[in-house]
Each structure stands twice: as C-alpha cells, then as structure tokens.
Scaffold this motif. Sequence first.
Motif, PDB file in Angstrom:
ATOM      1  N   LEU A 122       7.693   8.519   1.197  1.00  0.00           N
ATOM      2  CA  LEU A 122       7.298   8.272  -0.183  1.00  0.00           C
ATOM      3  C   LEU A 122       8.205   9.057  -1.130  1.00  0.00           C
TER       4      LEU A 122
ATOM      5  N   GLU B  44       8.172   7.990  -5.005  1.00  0.00           N
ATOM      6  CA  GLU B  44       7.014   8.480  -5.746  1.00  0.00           C
ATOM      7  C   GLU B  44       7.175   9.957  -6.112  1.00  0.00           C
TER       8      GLU B  44
ATOM      9  N   ILE C 227      -1.518   4.891 -10.210  1.00  0.00           N
ATOM     10  CA  ILE C 227      -1.033   5.491  -8.964  1.00  0.00           C
ATOM     11  C   ILE C 227      -0.294   6.794  -9.228  1.00  0.00           C
TER      12      ILE C 227
ATOM     13  N   ASP D  56       3.776  -1.993 -12.979  1.00  0.00           N
ATOM     14  CA  ASP D  56       3.934  -2.594 -11.655  1.00  0.00           C
ATOM     15  C   ASP D  56       3.315  -4.000 -11.597  1.00  0.00           C
TER      16      ASP D  56
ATOM     17  N   GLU E 133      -3.731  -1.772  -3.743  1.00  0.00           N
ATOM     18  CA  GLU E 133      -3.627  -1.036  -2.481  1.00  0.00           C
ATOM     19  C   GLU E 133      -4.960  -0.981  -1.752  1.00  0.00           C
TER      20      GLU E 133
ATOM     21  N   ASP F 284      -5.422  -2.701   1.889  1.00  0.00           N
ATOM     22  CA  ASP F 284      -5.776  -1.860   3.039  1.00  0.00           C
ATOM     23  C   ASP F 284      -7.087  -2.312   3.678  1.00  0.00           C
TER      24      ASP F 284
ATOM     25  N   ARG G  49       7.181  -0.270  -8.726  1.00  0.00           N
ATOM     26  CA  ARG G  49       5.986  -0.400  -7.899  1.00  0.00           C
ATOM     27  C   ARG G  49       5.898   0.817  -6.991  1.00  0.00           C
TER      28      ARG G  49
ATOM     29  N   ASN H 297       3.600   3.548  -4.467  1.00  0.00           N
ATOM     30  CA  ASN H 297       2.554   3.564  -3.447  1.00  0.00           C
ATOM     31  C   ASN H 297       1.804   4.883  -3.500  1.00  0.00           C
TER      32      ASN H 297
END
Length: 549
Positions: free
Chosen positions: A367, A370, A393, A470, A478, A482, A537, A539
């Motif tokens: 990541l 991010e 996020i 995003d 997310e 998931d 975008r 995560n």
Amino acid sequence: MSVPPPDTGHHRNGGDLVIESLEALGASTVFGIPGQHALGLFDALRRSNLRFVSSRVENNAAFAADAHARVTGQVTPLLLSTGPGALTALAGLQEAKAASAPVLVISSQIPSAGLGGARRGFLHELPDQQSVVRGVVKSTRLARHASQIPSAIAEAWRDAASAPYGPVWIEIPQDVLLAETMIPPVRGLSAAPQPLCPRPELIDEAARILGAAERPAILAGGGVIRAGAQQALLTLAERLQAPVVTTFGGKGSFPWEHPLSLQSWLEDRHVTDFLEHSDALLVVGSGLGELSSNYHTFAPHGRVVQIEADLGKLESNHAAVGIHADARTALQHLVVAVPAGDRADWAHHAVADVLARVGSRIAAQNLHLEQQVLAAVRSALPDDTPSFWDMTILGYWAWSAYDPRAGAFHSAQGAGGLGYGLPAALGAAAALDGAPVLAVSGDGGAMYSIAELATLRQHDLSVTWLIVDDGGYGILREYMTDTFGEATATELARPDFVALAGSFGIPALTTTPDRLQTDLAKALDSDGPSVVVLPIRLNMFAPTHLDSP
C-alpha cells in the motif's frame, strides 16, 4: 431628574433578549440559517456585535458550529428555524453529541397557540419538536415567555460547558421572539460550568492498582483533549513509565514520537494484544466503544481503571474502577497519588517492538501509494494547522497513521456521518483569524457539502479543501466487495470540481500524488479559500481485529 433614553424607533423584543443573553455570556460568533419563524431572532442579530456565519444547509451549519466549539473550547451558538430547518441539522448535532462539542442550539417554534399538541396546521409544525432532537443533544428547553429567555439560555450554556460537554437545545415560539418586551437589556448573566471532581477514595484505589502494576498501559481518548489534560497525561505516563495508545478521537493527546507512544493503531491486533496483556490499563476520556476497542474484540486480562466524564459510559463495555470525573482534574490527582515507576527499559522496548510489528504488517500489504499520499498531506501542512477529515479512505488511514503534531486533528468518527470535512473546516477558520485550515473529503462526501463553497467565498475563509476523487463511495465499495464479491450503488456521477470551485471565484486545480505536497502547500499558503482535487483510487489497509497475531 433622570433623562429618558432617546427613542430609536425600535421596540425591543424576545429576539433582542436572546442576542443580548448570548453577548452577555461571551459569544462572539454564531452560525445558522434564517427562517420564517426565526425572523425576530435574526433581526435582533443585526443590531448586535456578534459575527454571523451563514451556511447554505442547516446540517453544515451544525458541523461548522461543532468545529468552532472544538477549536475555541467555548460554547458556540447555532441559530435554526422551525421544523425542516431544525430537522436538517440533526445529523450534525449527532456528531457534536458523540464528540462532546459544546454547541448551543436556539431554534424557533410555531406560535404559542399551536403548542401542546393542538395540531392547528401552522407552517413547519411538528407534533413535538423537542422529542425529535432529544437523542442528539444533552438537554432541551422551551422558553414560553420573554422573561424565561435569559435564564434558559444561561442554564443551557452552563449545561453545554459542563463535563461531559455537548450540544444543548432551546426553542422559542415565533410570537415570543417578535413580541415587544419591557424587560431591560440583559447584563450580568452568568453560566459558570459545574466542576466534575473525582472522589478521593477512587483516586487512591486507581493509584494503588497502577502503582503495583508490572505492565501498566494507558488508552487516551478525546476527553483528554476536551479537558485540556495533555500535560497531566504526559506527566502521569512518564511517572508510571506506561506506554500510551490514543484513540482516533484522542489523537494529539500524547506526543506522537514520544518513547512511550504507541500512536493510534487501534485496528491492529498487535496493539490490541498489548493492551489486553497489560496488568493495569488506565482508560481516560474514552468509553471504549466500537472503534476504540478494535470493534469490540478487546478483552482485557488485567485490571481496568476508567476516567470518564459521561456517567453513562462508565463500565458500559468493560468492568472497571470507574471514576466519574473531568479528565484533567482526575489525572492531576493521580499524578500526585501514584508512585513513580521503574519500568523505562521494559516500556521503551515494548513500544518499539509493537510499532515494528505494526510497520511490518502494513509494509507487507503493498500500500505504498496510500502511504505516499498521506505523507504528502502531512508534509504540506504547517505543524500547527488543524485538519478536518470526512469519512473517506484517506481519512481512515489518517485515523491510525497521521501524526497531528501541533495541529489539532478532527474527524467525523464520533457519529460517522458524511459531509463533515468542509463545513467543519469553515467553522474552525471563522475562529482562527486567517490562519489556514485543511479539509479532506472524498468525492461522495464532498457532494454533501458542496454548497458551502458559497459560504467560503462569502466569508473569505482560509480553508483549503482536498477532494480525493475516486468516482464513488470508496469505503462502501471496499466493504461490499470484500463481503459480497462486488459492489452495488457505490459508483457516482460527479461534477468537474475545479470548474465548479472556479464558478464561485475560488482558486482550484487538479493534482497528482507526485505533485500533491507542492500543490497543497501552495494552496495552504495563499489567502482565502482554495480547492485541490486528487483523482485517485486508494485502498484501505487491512485491519487485523479478526486475525491472530
């Protein structure tokens, strides 16, 4: 022989009593939106020295008043109209209630003749407006007569300013606000808050438990900041040599880079396990709710001491020696009562070990983008710049990984509603006399408060708004992916944010991760409002509250 005052052509009314009461109690800035039943209130505002910040949506006005109260530490008035205006503010007041922000709401009501369930069909009429708001405020009051107004406001102000702090509600009928009054101008009104001091036998017991512990730890929540107890917490932690974890709402209550600081990694199993295995845990200014207990997976093995100003939160989630008190007062008493510890080697090693485990886990998740974006935001901000984060996020990352330094960190995690970032930032900016303020939103949350671009321009507030675009509700995308393998109803049409900001005369630009630090720093350094859009975008990092370490 006395000389009568000159006839100014204005007859004082109930609205004047409201405004005079606010001025007598020390208010300087008020938020809200005018309304038909509140005309007497807003006409009186015109004759005062109060600064009025006019939002475009009542819920955003509530967010702004909340942030103004957090930044100043003072009760902040919010003026609303009846029915729809009052109802539209409820989500903002829920956040103020959850975050213990002292907001004083003054709402108009239908004429007195319609109160009491008569259902006479007045415009904006609700069967019982007070009952609608009781779940999102500390207390409600109805002033039925002009003579009740100053005392009702003083009582409500005292309630908002007394620990646990929070929003309070007063409503006044339209006819009472408009009716001429012979009551003299309000002076000498007092609303000193009631102190909330700990019982000495509880302090003695807490000192005994903490002093005898081999592995003490501290979990510091937002109540530490609200009480101004940061120095007392630091002194106690160093005296005990106890590692400190801060909740998301408690970020800034303890120095981020201190050798005893475990920072804010509350969604990490390594941190949860460390807290669980302490033989004495001091929880101060937190109710150990869902986010602060790693989604209720936290199961302490040792003794828990809880200092909490909200009586309803004492032992509500875990058995503890519960101390009902203001955080600063209680910590100051504990500093005197607790024996100094000889645990420095253990504590410093334990902190370094846990943080290394957390870092290794995050590093294994690939990541890097991010972390780059969050680091760019942190580098662009002056150390003392306050920031206001929406439910996005990047905001979730900031809960755990953002070092607030000397700038206060605020987010909507109290109640978790969208649209908090921008209106909260403008409320803070109204208190900070031109100093820069940062707001962070996703494109979904941005649309909740897009109308406040007009407020920024009208009042020329120094807010830089970072919109992470995003294309949808990223967090929900997310969660649904998931859980179900795909997302539904998370993708959004949105405007050209740069062009939209430009239509209000607000400088705006689109940036990239590589240019973000430079572009954001330049925007923050400029006078007045600005918008920076980052199409990207991101995560979320994977929490470990369900995993074994």
